[in-house]
Design a protein around this motif. Structure first.
Motif, PDB file in Angstrom:
ATOM      1  N   HIS A 238       0.815  -1.213   0.000  1.00  0.00           N
ATOM      2  CA  HIS A 238       0.000   0.000   0.000  1.00  0.00           C
ATOM      3  C   HIS A 238       0.851   1.267   0.000  1.00  0.00           C
ATOM      4  N   CYS A 248      -7.500   1.358  -4.733  1.00  0.00           N
ATOM      5  CA  CYS A 248      -7.144   0.188  -3.929  1.00  0.00           C
ATOM      6  C   CYS A 248      -8.141   0.075  -2.786  1.00  0.00           C
ATOM      7  N   CYS A 250      -7.743  -0.281   0.148  1.00  0.00           N
ATOM      8  CA  CYS A 250      -7.269   0.386   1.381  1.00  0.00           C
ATOM      9  C   CYS A 250      -7.704   1.844   1.434  1.00  0.00           C
ATOM     10  N   ASN A 252      -6.381   4.239  -0.742  1.00  0.00           N
ATOM     11  CA  ASN A 252      -5.431   5.000  -1.562  1.00  0.00           C
ATOM     12  C   ASN A 252      -5.680   4.769  -3.051  1.00  0.00           C
ATOM     13  N   CYS A 255      -1.661   2.135  -5.413  1.00  0.00           N
ATOM     14  CA  CYS A 255      -0.818   1.322  -4.515  1.00  0.00           C
ATOM     15  C   CYS A 255      -0.001   0.305  -5.311  1.00  0.00           C
TER      16      CYS A 255
HETATM   17 ZN   LIG Z   1      -3.690   0.123  -1.014  1.00  0.00          ZN
END
Ligand SMILES: [Zn+2]
Length: 383
Positions: A238, A248, A250, A252, A255
């Motif tokens: 990440h 992504c 997550c 972000n 990544c």
């Molecule tokens: Zn990520």
């Protein structure tokens, strides 16, 4: 069986035991020399280690060149105790029972299954009970169990598991209540690093990069896993490669693992070639035929991964970076491609290599956590 107390042994005892393990065969006089302890302390502590059956007297050695009595040599009791290790993937369970030196007694492998919170405790209990049935007689019996989790683990709790629901399971409490040996859990990439540290490397500072669907790194310094405050240290998948790149899960964009994971490389090659399915074996077949697209795909993966590895080297300054990936194991020339990309003066001094533990690094790392804990030796090396 000797009753085993999981107390912290004296530092001197730890030093002496570790010296015996490292040197394989050693006299009391040499122990005194290596540890700087006086002969009386060495004699008292080795007596205790002998009583605990952690070491034994092996044979009479040669007399020293100054003359005098021939010394009795001491060696590590490799069969003093047993350890259980688990690797809990989202579609497999790997487990092993091993002597305290890592010699395997029994393994269990369940593949192509669905690992889930509702059944994991009973599955693990079945395997543990089988290990308890077949375990050879040892002075201390089973002294610990550690399980590798594919997700973020903060000490005793599973914070997040992207590919299965073990974060909703209380199997750890279940195991801790049922068995009288200590039970631990850790992130799989962290364990892979500890496995490499303990069994395959002479270095004190090591990073292992695990590449599957995502990319994670485990960091070991002098035998201690560096997990950060919330267990998230080393989540290099990440780190951001392209600021306005692919989204992504997550939160972000851009990544590293959205570009350099095995999953992405297979998917891109599958789409390019109009294939039904691609894995490391299929990609290797194309590489062996010198297919231009396949060669370009592995070069691109290595170039992108090398950016992540460059960043790790800059942040952690390790002696060695180990790559744990079925793709890199099957196509080892990719390690050379990564090395070619690492052009900075800092990274030139770092060894970049494939794992020496095949797909078992996590399992051996899980073993190492319990072995370190029982022997109370943080810098334990069993290679
Ligand atoms: Zn990520």
């Amino acid at each position: 069986m000797i009753s085993t107390k999981y107390t912290i042994r004296e530092q001197n005892e730890t030093n002496i035991l570790n010296t015996v393990i490292t040197e394989k065969e050693i006299s009391r006089a040499e122990i005194a020399q290596y540890t700087g302890l006086n002969k009386a302390s060495v004699s008292a502590i080795t007596k205790k280690l002998l009583e605990d059956e952690l070491i034994f007297e092996t044979r009479v050695g040669d007399a020293s060149n100054t003359g005098g009595r021939k010394p009795i040599l001491l060696t590590f009791n490799r069969k003093s105790s047993l350890v259980i290790a688990f690797d809990l993937g989202y579609n497999y369970i790997e487990a092993l029972l091993a002597f305290i030196d890592g010699t395997v007694v029994e393994t269990v492998s369940k593949r192509r299954i669905q690992v889930q919170a509702s059944t994991i405790l009973s599955e693990m209990e079945q395997i543990i009970d089988r290990f308890m049935e077949v375990q050879p007689v040892t002075p201390h019996g089973i002294v610990g169990l550690t399980a590798g989790i594919h997700g973020i683990v903060d000490h005793e709790s599973i914070l997040f598991t992207p590919y299965y629901d073990l974060d909703k399971s209380d199997f750890l409490e279940g195991l801790q209540q049922k068995y009288d040996f200590p039970v631990f859990i850790h992130n799989e990439a962290n364990l892979a690093a500890l496995g490499e540290y303990t069994f395959t490397s002479r270095y004190q500072s090591l990073v292992s990069v695990s590449i599957h669907s995502g990319i994670g790194a485990g960091i070991v310094e002098s035998g201690r896993l560096q997990i950060g405050k919330h267990g998230r240290a080393g989540e290099i998948g990440h780190s951001i490669l392209y600021p306005s790149g692919r989204a992504c899960p997550c939160g972000n964009h851009g990544c590293l693992e959205q570009y350099a994971s095995n999953r992405v490389t297979y998917e891109e090659f599958r789409a390019l070639k109009g294939l039904d399915y691609v894995n490391s074996e299929i990609l290797l077949q194309y590489v062996e035929k010198n297919d231009k697209d396949a060669l370009a795909a592995i070069k691109k993966n290595a170039e992108l991964l090398s950016i992540g590895i460059n960043n790790i080297i800059m942040m952690y300054d390790p002696d060695v970076v180990v790559i744990n990936s079925s793709l890199y194991r099957r196509i080892p020339q990719m390690v050379d491609l990564v090395n070619e990309q690492l052009k900075s003066r800092f990274s030139k001094q770092v060894v970049i290599r494939n794992t020496f533990l095949e797909d078992k690094a996590t399992l051996y790392g899980a073993f190492a956590v319990s072995a370190q804990n029982f022997l109370n030796i943080q810098k334990l090396k069993l290679n």
